[in-house]
Design a protein around this motif. Structure first.
Motif, PDB file in Angstrom:
ATOM      1  N   LYS A 250       0.829  -1.220   0.000  1.00  9.24           N
ATOM      2  CA  LYS A 250       0.000   0.000   0.000  1.00  9.24           C
ATOM      3  C   LYS A 250       0.860   1.265   0.000  1.00  9.24           C
ATOM      4  O   LYS A 250       0.563   2.237  -0.694  1.00  9.24           O
ATOM      5  CB  LYS A 250      -0.929   0.007   1.223  1.00  9.24           C
ATOM      6  CG  LYS A 250      -2.182  -0.814   1.023  1.00  9.24           C
ATOM      7  CD  LYS A 250      -3.112  -0.668   2.191  1.00  9.24           C
ATOM      8  CE  LYS A 250      -4.333  -1.531   2.035  1.00  9.24           C
ATOM      9  NZ  LYS A 250      -5.184  -1.527   3.235  1.00  9.24           N
TER      10      LYS A 250
ATOM     11  N   ASN B  17       2.326   1.804  -3.312  1.00 12.96           N
ATOM     12  CA  ASN B  17       1.278   2.238  -4.247  1.00 12.96           C
ATOM     13  C   ASN B  17       1.059   3.748  -4.211  1.00 12.96           C
ATOM     14  O   ASN B  17       0.684   4.347  -5.218  1.00 12.96           O
ATOM     15  CB  ASN B  17      -0.049   1.544  -3.931  1.00 12.96           C
ATOM     16  CG  ASN B  17      -0.127   0.184  -4.584  1.00 12.96           C
ATOM     17  OD1 ASN B  17       0.718  -0.177  -5.399  1.00 12.96           O
ATOM     18  ND2 ASN B  17      -1.138  -0.590  -4.243  1.00 12.96           N
TER      19      ASN B  17
ATOM     20  N   LEU C 108       3.589   5.125  -6.569  1.00  9.57           N
ATOM     21  CA  LEU C 108       3.278   4.721  -7.952  1.00  9.57           C
ATOM     22  C   LEU C 108       2.080   5.495  -8.481  1.00  9.57           C
ATOM     23  O   LEU C 108       2.060   5.944  -9.626  1.00  9.57           O
ATOM     24  CB  LEU C 108       2.980   3.221  -8.018  1.00  9.57           C
ATOM     25  CG  LEU C 108       4.174   2.284  -7.914  1.00  9.57           C
ATOM     26  CD1 LEU C 108       3.713   0.844  -7.975  1.00  9.57           C
ATOM     27  CD2 LEU C 108       5.161   2.542  -9.042  1.00  9.57           C
ATOM     28  N   MET C 109       1.073   5.638  -7.594  1.00 10.29           N
ATOM     29  CA  MET C 109      -0.137   6.356  -7.990  1.00 10.29           C
ATOM     30  C   MET C 109       0.194   7.811  -8.328  1.00 10.29           C
ATOM     31  O   MET C 109      -0.340   8.360  -9.295  1.00 10.29           O
ATOM     32  CB  MET C 109      -1.154   6.273  -6.850  1.00 10.29           C
ATOM     33  CG  MET C 109      -2.552   6.648  -7.194  1.00 10.29           C
ATOM     34  SD  MET C 109      -2.850   8.374  -7.105  1.00 10.29           S
ATOM     35  CE  MET C 109      -2.239   8.769  -5.496  1.00 10.29           C
TER      36      MET C 109
ATOM     37  N   VAL D 112       1.574   7.913 -11.831  1.00 12.63           N
ATOM     38  CA  VAL D 112       0.537   7.739 -12.854  1.00 12.63           C
ATOM     39  C   VAL D 112      -0.317   9.004 -12.966  1.00 12.63           C
ATOM     40  O   VAL D 112      -0.618   9.473 -14.068  1.00 12.63           O
ATOM     41  CB  VAL D 112      -0.348   6.496 -12.546  1.00 12.63           C
ATOM     42  CG1 VAL D 112      -1.487   6.370 -13.533  1.00 12.63           C
ATOM     43  CG2 VAL D 112       0.488   5.235 -12.573  1.00 12.63           C
ATOM     44  N   ALA D 113      -0.664   9.583 -11.805  1.00  7.70           N
ATOM     45  CA  ALA D 113      -1.475  10.813 -11.799  1.00  7.70           C
ATOM     46  C   ALA D 113      -0.708  11.967 -12.438  1.00  7.70           C
ATOM     47  O   ALA D 113      -1.288  12.800 -13.133  1.00  7.70           O
ATOM     48  CB  ALA D 113      -1.880  11.168 -10.375  1.00  7.70           C
TER      49      ALA D 113
ATOM     50  N   ALA E   4      -0.903  11.338 -16.176  1.00 12.46           N
ATOM     51  CA  ALA E   4      -2.284  11.516 -16.659  1.00 12.46           C
ATOM     52  C   ALA E   4      -2.720  12.977 -16.547  1.00 12.46           C
ATOM     53  O   ALA E   4      -3.511  13.452 -17.353  1.00 12.46           O
ATOM     54  CB  ALA E   4      -3.219  10.626 -15.866  1.00 12.46           C
TER      55      ALA E   4
ATOM     56  N   ALA F  97      -4.664  14.024  -6.344  1.00 14.02           N
ATOM     57  CA  ALA F  97      -4.625  12.559  -6.365  1.00 14.02           C
ATOM     58  C   ALA F  97      -3.974  12.012  -5.097  1.00 14.02           C
ATOM     59  O   ALA F  97      -4.518  11.111  -4.459  1.00 14.02           O
ATOM     60  CB  ALA F  97      -3.872  12.083  -7.599  1.00 14.02           C
TER      61      ALA F  97
ATOM     62  N   PHE G 131      -5.726   9.892  -2.094  1.00 13.98           N
ATOM     63  CA  PHE G 131      -5.140   8.600  -1.728  1.00 13.98           C
ATOM     64  C   PHE G 131      -4.830   8.551  -0.232  1.00 13.98           C
ATOM     65  O   PHE G 131      -5.075   7.545   0.435  1.00 13.98           O
ATOM     66  CB  PHE G 131      -3.864   8.356  -2.541  1.00 13.98           C
ATOM     67  CG  PHE G 131      -3.428   6.912  -2.547  1.00 13.98           C
ATOM     68  CD1 PHE G 131      -3.992   6.007  -3.438  1.00 13.98           C
ATOM     69  CD2 PHE G 131      -2.467   6.457  -1.675  1.00 13.98           C
ATOM     70  CE1 PHE G 131      -3.591   4.677  -3.441  1.00 13.98           C
ATOM     71  CE2 PHE G 131      -2.068   5.121  -1.673  1.00 13.98           C
ATOM     72  CZ  PHE G 131      -2.633   4.241  -2.567  1.00 13.98           C
TER      73      PHE G 131
ATOM     74  N   LEU H  79      -9.780  11.305 -12.196  1.00 11.74           N
ATOM     75  CA  LEU H  79      -8.763  11.234 -11.145  1.00 11.74           C
ATOM     76  C   LEU H  79      -9.037  10.101 -10.151  1.00 11.74           C
ATOM     77  O   LEU H  79      -8.154   9.298  -9.828  1.00 11.74           O
ATOM     78  CB  LEU H  79      -8.737  12.584 -10.416  1.00 11.74           C
ATOM     79  CG  LEU H  79      -7.532  12.877  -9.557  1.00 11.74           C
ATOM     80  CD1 LEU H  79      -6.271  12.858 -10.393  1.00 11.74           C
ATOM     81  CD2 LEU H  79      -7.691  14.226  -8.899  1.00 11.74           C
TER      82      LEU H  79
ATOM     83  N   ILE I  62      -8.265   6.724 -11.473  1.00 11.45           N
ATOM     84  CA  ILE I  62      -6.831   6.366 -11.403  1.00 11.45           C
ATOM     85  C   ILE I  62      -6.470   5.925  -9.979  1.00 11.45           C
ATOM     86  O   ILE I  62      -5.796   4.916  -9.781  1.00 11.45           O
ATOM     87  CB  ILE I  62      -5.939   7.569 -11.834  1.00 11.45           C
ATOM     88  CG1 ILE I  62      -6.129   7.848 -13.324  1.00 11.45           C
ATOM     89  CG2 ILE I  62      -4.477   7.298 -11.534  1.00 11.45           C
ATOM     90  CD1 ILE I  62      -5.465   9.117 -13.818  1.00 11.45           C
ATOM     91  N   ILE I  63      -6.965   6.669  -8.996  1.00 14.13           N
ATOM     92  CA  ILE I  63      -6.663   6.334  -7.599  1.00 14.13           C
ATOM     93  C   ILE I  63      -7.209   4.941  -7.268  1.00 14.13           C
ATOM     94  O   ILE I  63      -6.553   4.140  -6.608  1.00 14.13           O
ATOM     95  CB  ILE I  63      -7.238   7.412  -6.652  1.00 14.13           C
ATOM     96  CG1 ILE I  63      -6.525   8.742  -6.893  1.00 14.13           C
ATOM     97  CG2 ILE I  63      -7.102   7.013  -5.196  1.00 14.13           C
ATOM     98  CD1 ILE I  63      -7.261   9.951  -6.394  1.00 14.13           C
TER      99      ILE I  63
ATOM    100  N   TRP J 125      -7.532   2.429  -9.186  1.00 12.44           N
ATOM    101  CA  TRP J 125      -6.725   1.325  -9.740  1.00 12.44           C
ATOM    102  C   TRP J 125      -5.800   0.770  -8.669  1.00 12.44           C
ATOM    103  O   TRP J 125      -5.490  -0.403  -8.648  1.00 12.44           O
ATOM    104  CB  TRP J 125      -5.847   1.806 -10.921  1.00 12.44           C
ATOM    105  CG  TRP J 125      -6.596   2.228 -12.134  1.00 12.44           C
ATOM    106  CD1 TRP J 125      -7.913   2.033 -12.401  1.00 12.44           C
ATOM    107  CD2 TRP J 125      -6.061   2.935 -13.264  1.00 12.44           C
ATOM    108  NE1 TRP J 125      -8.232   2.577 -13.614  1.00 12.44           N
ATOM    109  CE2 TRP J 125      -7.122   3.136 -14.165  1.00 12.44           C
ATOM    110  CE3 TRP J 125      -4.791   3.416 -13.587  1.00 12.44           C
ATOM    111  CZ2 TRP J 125      -6.946   3.792 -15.379  1.00 12.44           C
ATOM    112  CZ3 TRP J 125      -4.619   4.068 -14.791  1.00 12.44           C
ATOM    113  CH2 TRP J 125      -5.686   4.253 -15.680  1.00 12.44           C
ATOM    114  N   PHE J 126      -5.344   1.660  -7.788  1.00 14.24           N
ATOM    115  CA  PHE J 126      -4.388   1.248  -6.754  1.00 14.24           C
ATOM    116  C   PHE J 126      -5.072   0.860  -5.439  1.00 14.24           C
ATOM    117  O   PHE J 126      -4.438   0.283  -4.574  1.00 14.24           O
ATOM    118  CB  PHE J 126      -3.379   2.370  -6.503  1.00 14.24           C
ATOM    119  CG  PHE J 126      -2.499   2.631  -7.684  1.00 14.24           C
ATOM    120  CD1 PHE J 126      -1.324   1.930  -7.861  1.00 14.24           C
ATOM    121  CD2 PHE J 126      -2.872   3.561  -8.650  1.00 14.24           C
ATOM    122  CE1 PHE J 126      -0.529   2.155  -8.975  1.00 14.24           C
ATOM    123  CE2 PHE J 126      -2.071   3.795  -9.761  1.00 14.24           C
ATOM    124  CZ  PHE J 126      -0.899   3.088  -9.928  1.00 14.24           C
ATOM    125  N   MET J 127      -6.350   1.223  -5.294  1.00 18.94           N
ATOM    126  CA  MET J 127      -7.015   0.966  -4.020  1.00 18.94           C
ATOM    127  C   MET J 127      -8.048  -0.145  -4.076  1.00 18.94           C
ATOM    128  O   MET J 127      -8.412  -0.695  -3.044  1.00 18.94           O
ATOM    129  CB  MET J 127      -7.697   2.249  -3.531  1.00 18.94           C
ATOM    130  CG  MET J 127      -6.707   3.295  -3.083  1.00 18.94           C
ATOM    131  SD  MET J 127      -7.506   4.694  -2.340  1.00 18.94           S
ATOM    132  CE  MET J 127      -7.924   4.047  -0.756  1.00 18.94           C
TER     133      MET J 127
END
Lengths: 145, 112
Positions: A18, A21, A24-25, A28-29, A32, A43, A47, B86, B89-90, B92-94
């Protein structure tokens, strides 16, 4: 700039995944959300909110990922609106603009590499503390009693 | 409950739960009454990998959240078109972690 430290406890496999992640997230954000710099900050904030009830290790790394986006936000926002001014305004490209863009690119590249490195290390359960952001995260995130 | 039954359940269902939850689930099931075994056997858990695939392809419509039972979040995601891309995308990881959490909650309800 980046220090490998011993965490208070040995994080479990699910925690390492986690925490990794979160970095990594953010990558990606970032890709994007280009060219808007605010997307990445939102983002990482969402998260972090999604993981606010998670363990100390996960929350700590989500917070570091979030804080590291703040400085990027200011630098990238300034660069973004300066570019918009050049495209739609009467201002012309100057040496100062080129110097700023090179600095912006280098800063983003440094952040990008640091994020990838941290994601890889964190996935293995290694606690990675960044200069300045690590200390801030230590102040903001405390273990639950 | 018999340890052979519990181990069989754990072996066939451990992918639906977080790794740190499995030991606790085993302990709970060992101390559970035998009469609950039929209820336990009929439980259908959601596969985290399937949720991830749904999230990748239909995350903007909130289908992944509907699938795991988060109807409110699913509607929110649907109306905002995946939180303007957005939130999708978040997720995808959760979503895999969220699916495992829902499975755990479902199991707790079933054996309570």
């Amino acid at each position: 700039m980046i220090h490998l430290r011993t965490f208070e406890y040995v994080p479990g496999e699910h925690e390492a995944e986690k925490a990794s992640n979160s970095y990594l997230m953010s990558l990606v954000a970032l890709i994007a959300g280009l060219p808007l710099p605010i997307v990445n900050l939102f983002a990482t904030l969402i998260f972090f909110m999604g993981n606010r009830k998670s363990t100390y290790f996960v929350r700590w790394h989500c917070m570091q990922a979030l804080l590291s986006q703040f400085s990027l936000l200011f630098i990238n926002s300034f660069g973004f609106w300066w570019t918009m001014g050049l495209i739609f305004g009467k201002e012309e490209i100057s040496d100062r603009y080129i110097a700023y863009m090179i600095a912006l690119f280098l800063f983003n590249l440094m952040e990008f590499i640091a994020t990838i490195y941290t994601a890889i290390k964190t996935r293995k359960g290694v606690h990675v503390e960044w200069f300045f952001y690590g200390s801030l995260a230590n102040q903001l995130i405390k273990p639950r009693s | 409950m018999e340890s052979s039954k519990v181990d069989m359940f754990i072996m066939s269902n451990n992918k639906y739960f977080e790794s740190h939850q499995v030991a606790g689930i085993r302990e709970q099931l060992l101390g559970m009454d035998e009469s609950k075994w039929p209820i336990l056997q009929t439980q259908q858990f959601k596969d985290p990998t399937t949720s991830l695939i749904v999230s990748l392809f239909a995350g903007n419509l909130g289908i992944d959240r509907f699938m795991i039972g988060d109807t409110g979040l699913g509607i929110g995601k649907l109306l905002t078109c995946g939180g303007f891309g957005l939130w999708a995308i978040i997720d995808w990881f959760m979503i895999m972690g969220a699916t495992r959490e829902r499975n755990f909650e479902k199991l707790q309800l079933a054996i309570a």
